[in-house]
Design a protein around this motif. Structure first.
Motif, PDB file in Angstrom:
ATOM      1  N   GLY A   1       6.072 -15.623  19.668  1.00 26.15           N
ATOM      2  CA  GLY A   1       5.132 -15.603  18.534  1.00 26.15           C
ATOM      3  C   GLY A   1       5.369 -16.806  17.653  1.00 26.15           C
ATOM      4  O   GLY A   1       6.082 -16.719  16.644  1.00 26.15           O
TER       5      GLY A   1
ATOM      6  N   GLY B   1       3.544 -18.625  11.698  1.00 19.77           N
ATOM      7  CA  GLY B   1       4.128 -18.980  10.408  1.00 19.77           C
ATOM      8  C   GLY B   1       5.608 -18.660  10.283  1.00 19.77           C
ATOM      9  O   GLY B   1       6.447 -19.561  10.090  1.00 19.77           O
TER      10      GLY B   1
ATOM     11  N   ALA C   1       7.783 -17.816  12.411  1.00 19.39           N
ATOM     12  CA  ALA C   1       8.639 -18.350  13.486  1.00 19.39           C
ATOM     13  C   ALA C   1       9.387 -19.588  13.002  1.00 19.39           C
ATOM     14  O   ALA C   1      10.516 -19.849  13.428  1.00 19.39           O
ATOM     15  CB  ALA C   1       7.784 -18.690  14.700  1.00 19.39           C
TER      16      ALA C   1
ATOM     17  N   ASP D   1      -0.851 -17.992  22.811  1.00 17.15           N
ATOM     18  CA  ASP D   1      -1.674 -19.193  22.670  1.00 17.15           C
ATOM     19  C   ASP D   1      -0.840 -20.394  23.151  1.00 17.15           C
ATOM     20  O   ASP D   1       0.116 -20.801  22.480  1.00 17.15           O
ATOM     21  CB  ASP D   1      -2.054 -19.354  21.185  1.00 17.15           C
ATOM     22  CG  ASP D   1      -2.768 -20.662  20.913  1.00 17.15           C
ATOM     23  OD1 ASP D   1      -2.997 -21.427  21.862  1.00 17.15           O
ATOM     24  OD2 ASP D   1      -3.078 -20.905  19.730  1.00 17.15           O
TER      25      ASP D   1
ATOM     26  N   THR E   1       1.697  -5.781  17.834  1.00 16.86           N
ATOM     27  CA  THR E   1       2.187  -6.164  19.166  1.00 16.86           C
ATOM     28  C   THR E   1       3.703  -5.964  19.302  1.00 16.86           C
ATOM     29  O   THR E   1       4.261  -6.215  20.371  1.00 16.86           O
ATOM     30  CB  THR E   1       1.888  -7.656  19.456  1.00 16.86           C
ATOM     31  OG1 THR E   1       2.656  -8.452  18.527  1.00 16.86           O
ATOM     32  CG2 THR E   1       0.425  -7.997  19.266  1.00 16.86           C
TER      33      THR E   1
ATOM     34  N   TRP F   1      -8.168  -9.919  11.455  1.00 17.53           N
ATOM     35  CA  TRP F   1      -7.146  -8.887  11.637  1.00 17.53           C
ATOM     36  C   TRP F   1      -6.589  -8.365  10.310  1.00 17.53           C
ATOM     37  O   TRP F   1      -5.887  -7.369  10.289  1.00 17.53           O
ATOM     38  CB  TRP F   1      -6.015  -9.404  12.529  1.00 17.53           C
ATOM     39  CG  TRP F   1      -5.273 -10.601  11.971  1.00 17.53           C
ATOM     40  CD1 TRP F   1      -5.612 -11.913  12.108  1.00 17.53           C
ATOM     41  CD2 TRP F   1      -4.073 -10.586  11.193  1.00 17.53           C
ATOM     42  NE1 TRP F   1      -4.708 -12.721  11.468  1.00 17.53           N
ATOM     43  CE2 TRP F   1      -3.749 -11.934  10.898  1.00 17.53           C
ATOM     44  CE3 TRP F   1      -3.231  -9.576  10.717  1.00 17.53           C
ATOM     45  CZ2 TRP F   1      -2.630 -12.286  10.146  1.00 17.53           C
ATOM     46  CZ3 TRP F   1      -2.111  -9.926   9.972  1.00 17.53           C
ATOM     47  CH2 TRP F   1      -1.824 -11.277   9.696  1.00 17.53           C
TER      48      TRP F   1
HETATM   49  N1  NAD Z   1      10.448 -11.370   6.892  1.00 19.63           N
HETATM   50  C1  NAD Z   1       9.511 -11.976   6.187  1.00 19.63           C
HETATM   51  O1  NAD Z   1       9.708 -12.385   5.028  1.00 19.63           O
HETATM   52  C2  NAD Z   1       8.156 -12.178   6.815  1.00 19.63           C
HETATM   53  C3  NAD Z   1       7.224 -13.044   6.206  1.00 19.63           C
HETATM   54  C4  NAD Z   1       5.987 -13.242   6.837  1.00 19.63           C
HETATM   55  C5  NAD Z   1       5.677 -12.555   8.020  1.00 19.63           C
HETATM   56  N2  NAD Z   1       6.613 -11.675   8.542  1.00 19.63           N
HETATM   57  C6  NAD Z   1       6.309 -10.919   9.776  1.00 19.63           C
HETATM   58  O2  NAD Z   1       6.337 -11.810  10.885  1.00 19.63           O
HETATM   59  C7  NAD Z   1       5.393 -11.379  11.873  1.00 19.63           C
HETATM   60  C8  NAD Z   1       4.448 -12.547  12.188  1.00 19.63           C
HETATM   61  O3  NAD Z   1       3.780 -12.941  11.015  1.00 19.63           O
HETATM   62  P1  NAD Z   1       3.198 -14.438  10.842  1.00 19.63           P
HETATM   63  O4  NAD Z   1       2.772 -14.541   9.432  1.00 19.63           O
HETATM   64  O5  NAD Z   1       4.163 -15.437  11.366  1.00 19.63           O
HETATM   65  O6  NAD Z   1       1.909 -14.353  11.802  1.00 19.63           O
HETATM   66  P2  NAD Z   1       1.126 -15.557  12.458  1.00 19.63           P
HETATM   67  O7  NAD Z   1      -0.262 -15.054  12.717  1.00 19.63           O
HETATM   68  O8  NAD Z   1       1.297 -16.821  11.657  1.00 19.63           O
HETATM   69  O9  NAD Z   1       1.864 -15.811  13.867  1.00 19.63           O
HETATM   70  C9  NAD Z   1       1.865 -14.870  14.905  1.00 19.63           C
HETATM   71  C10 NAD Z   1       1.897 -15.610  16.244  1.00 19.63           C
HETATM   72  O10 NAD Z   1       2.073 -14.636  17.288  1.00 19.63           O
HETATM   73  C11 NAD Z   1       1.213 -14.987  18.389  1.00 19.63           C
HETATM   74  N3  NAD Z   1       0.994 -13.771  19.168  1.00 19.63           N
HETATM   75  C12 NAD Z   1       0.142 -12.748  18.915  1.00 19.63           C
HETATM   76  N4  NAD Z   1       0.283 -11.767  19.830  1.00 19.63           N
HETATM   77  C13 NAD Z   1       1.239 -12.205  20.694  1.00 19.63           C
HETATM   78  C14 NAD Z   1       1.834 -11.627  21.840  1.00 19.63           C
HETATM   79  N5  NAD Z   1       1.497 -10.414  22.272  1.00 19.63           N
HETATM   80  N6  NAD Z   1       2.791 -12.346  22.477  1.00 19.63           N
HETATM   81  C15 NAD Z   1       3.135 -13.588  22.070  1.00 19.63           C
HETATM   82  N7  NAD Z   1       2.618 -14.174  20.963  1.00 19.63           N
HETATM   83  C16 NAD Z   1       1.688 -13.478  20.278  1.00 19.63           C
HETATM   84  C17 NAD Z   1      -0.021 -15.580  17.738  1.00 19.63           C
HETATM   85  O11 NAD Z   1      -0.746 -16.381  18.641  1.00 19.63           O
HETATM   86  C18 NAD Z   1       0.606 -16.366  16.563  1.00 19.63           C
HETATM   87  O12 NAD Z   1       0.901 -17.700  16.944  1.00 19.63           O
HETATM   88  C19 NAD Z   1       4.715 -10.135  11.293  1.00 19.63           C
HETATM   89  O13 NAD Z   1       5.362  -8.985  11.768  1.00 19.63           O
HETATM   90  C20 NAD Z   1       4.933 -10.284   9.795  1.00 19.63           C
HETATM   91  O14 NAD Z   1       4.944  -9.052   9.104  1.00 19.63           O
HETATM   92  C21 NAD Z   1       7.819 -11.505   7.961  1.00 19.63           C
END
Ligand code: NAD
Length: 389
Positions: free
Chosen positions: A14, A17, A19, A41, A79, A168
């Motif tokens: 994933g 952001g 990551a 992706d 997911t 979403w």
């Molecule tokens: N701990 C924190 O402070 C914090 C902050 C922000 C987000 N998060 C969490 O991190 C997670 C991701 O959030 P984000 O903001 O980075 O989302 P995001 O949309 O920026 O990134 C998610 C990525 O996952 C990919 N993806 C989707 N389904 C997939 C799959 N089945 N297999 C592989 N890749 C897949 C997407 O293409 C995308 O690149 C969420 O659970 C969110 O709650 C945590």
């Protein structure tokens, strides 16, 4: 398994952001090596691989084949279950982003898969891992700060309407739950981690202003097994944003005020002046000096227990996890340790949507909210329950 016992080989799924926070933390840690990344992706995989020098992988199997011991799961919440179970079946450990799942049923499925796997699941709740929260947890558990009696937990954040533009966002299908699950969960988890076992709660969820299927504000009154009570508010309508936990104990007031992460300086301990000392000085033990400081200096157990300041960023938890796994021990923020937090979120929706007090013991597999945070209620029924006027 890596042949180099001193370096943990890590993969990431994933590449969006959050990551990047994982990537930076692993890269800065000399005992970890981020070697592989995968995203559904391919362009996202490629971009991340170039940024962090990892192998771009086109499947989870390919990722695990890069000899990784731990995989960070940074995909959207809906997911998490399928991805984590697939990784467990491939035999690796997982660091799973919050919220671990979007319902208790999924959480229990992962727990079952974990039992059958050589790997373990840990959850990102970085606010448990800053030095001040660790100090608070230790001192409260020892009783050194007195017994908790009253607490306030606030996630007062602001998200404009445009925040909900992506397809979403703003709906149960895409997010699994509202801001209680997606935003408030950080402070809720820290509150429960510090206060101990919760028992019952009464809640209200309101949709006041945002174009969403769930709440934009929630409020809960919660009781704890130790007799303490707390109020918990989560809002996305609060222009001066703050994240705050305040715990009043028999010994004083412990408080953290921050936004998305704290350092030691964001915490304060206001010790209740010792009654005998005050009386000996001719001061009414029931009163402070009036300027916010205790009338008499007392031994400050909080300051005395301070250690190196570690802010509550991802690196705080990831550094600890890497050390734990290399030393062959479990990491404290296990999947199981986060179940009370998911139970709290589940109970909040059940209470708000059913208008009833919910006990933790009520959250059995035959309870409607165990499978969906909306309890399977119609959109109209949810709207009616969340209406404020
Ligand atoms: N701990 C924190 O402070 C914090 C902050 C922000 C987000 N998060 C969490 O991190 C997670 C991701 O959030 P984000 O903001 O980075 O989302 P995001 O949309 O920026 O990134 C998610 C990525 O996952 C990919 N993806 C989707 N389904 C997939 C799959 N089945 N297999 C592989 N890749 C897949 C997407 O293409 C995308 O690149 C969420 O659970 C969110 O709650 C945590």
């Amino acid at each position: 398994m890596s042949t180099d016992e001193q370096v943990l080989r890590v993969g990431l799924v994933g590449c969006g952001g959050i990551a990047r926070s994982h990537g930076r933390a692993y890269t800065a840690n000399p005992r970890a090596r981020l070697v592989a990344a995968h995203d559904v992706d391919p362009a996202a995989t490629k971009k991340f691989a170039e940024e962090f020098g990892t192998a771009p992988c086109d499947s989870l199997a390919d990722l695990v084949a890069q000899d990784v011991q731990l995989v960070s799961v940074c995909t959207p919440p809906g997911t998490h279950t399928a991805t984590t179970i697939a990784l467990l079946e491939l035999g690796v450990s997982v660091l799973l982003e919050k919220p671990p799942t979007v319902n208790l049923a999924d959480m229990d499925l992962i727990a079952q898969a974990e039992q059958a796997s050589a790997g373990s699941v840990y959850v990102v709740f970085q606010h448990r891992h800053g030095s001040a929260a660790k100090r608070a947890h230790r001192l409260l558990a020892q009783g050194a700060l007195g017994a908790p009696q009253v607490a306030v937990c606030e996630t007062l954040w602001y998200r404009p309407e445009s925040y909900f533009d992506p397809d979403w966002r703003g709906n149960w299908a895409g997010e699994g739950g509202g801001p209680t699950l997606g935003h408030g969960i950080h402070q809720i988890d820290l509150l429960l981690h510090l206060m101990g076992e919760w028992t019952t709660l009464d809640a209200r969820a309101a949709r006041i202003a945002r174009p969403v299927e769930f709440e934009d504000v929630s409020m809960a009154a919660v009781s704890f097994a130790n007799g303490a009570v707390a109020s918990v508010t989560t809002s996305l309508l609060s222009p001066r944003e703050t994240s705050r936990i305040r715990i009043d104990t028999t010994g004083g007031t412990l408080e953290v005020n921050h936004l998305y992460g704290y350092a030691d300086a964001d915490w304060s301990w206001f010790p209740l002046p010792d009654a005998q000392t005050l009386a000996a000085n001719g001061v009414d033990p029931g009163r402070s000096s009036g300027d916010g400081t205790p009338a008499t200096a007392v031994t400050d157990v909080w300051q005395a227990a301070a250690e190196t300041d570690v802010p509550s960023a991802h690196a705080a938890q990831i550094d600890e996890l890497v050390d734990d796994l290399l030393a062959g021990r479990s990491h404290p923020t296990t999947l199981a340790s986060t179940r009370p937090t998911m139970e709290f979120v589940t109970a909040l929706y059940a209470s708000a949507l059913e208008g009833a007090t919910i006990a933790r013991a009520d959250l059995t597999p035959d309870q409607a909210f165990y499978r969906h945070l909306h309890g399977g209620l119609s959109a109209q029924r949810v709207s009616d329950r969340m209406r404020t006027v």
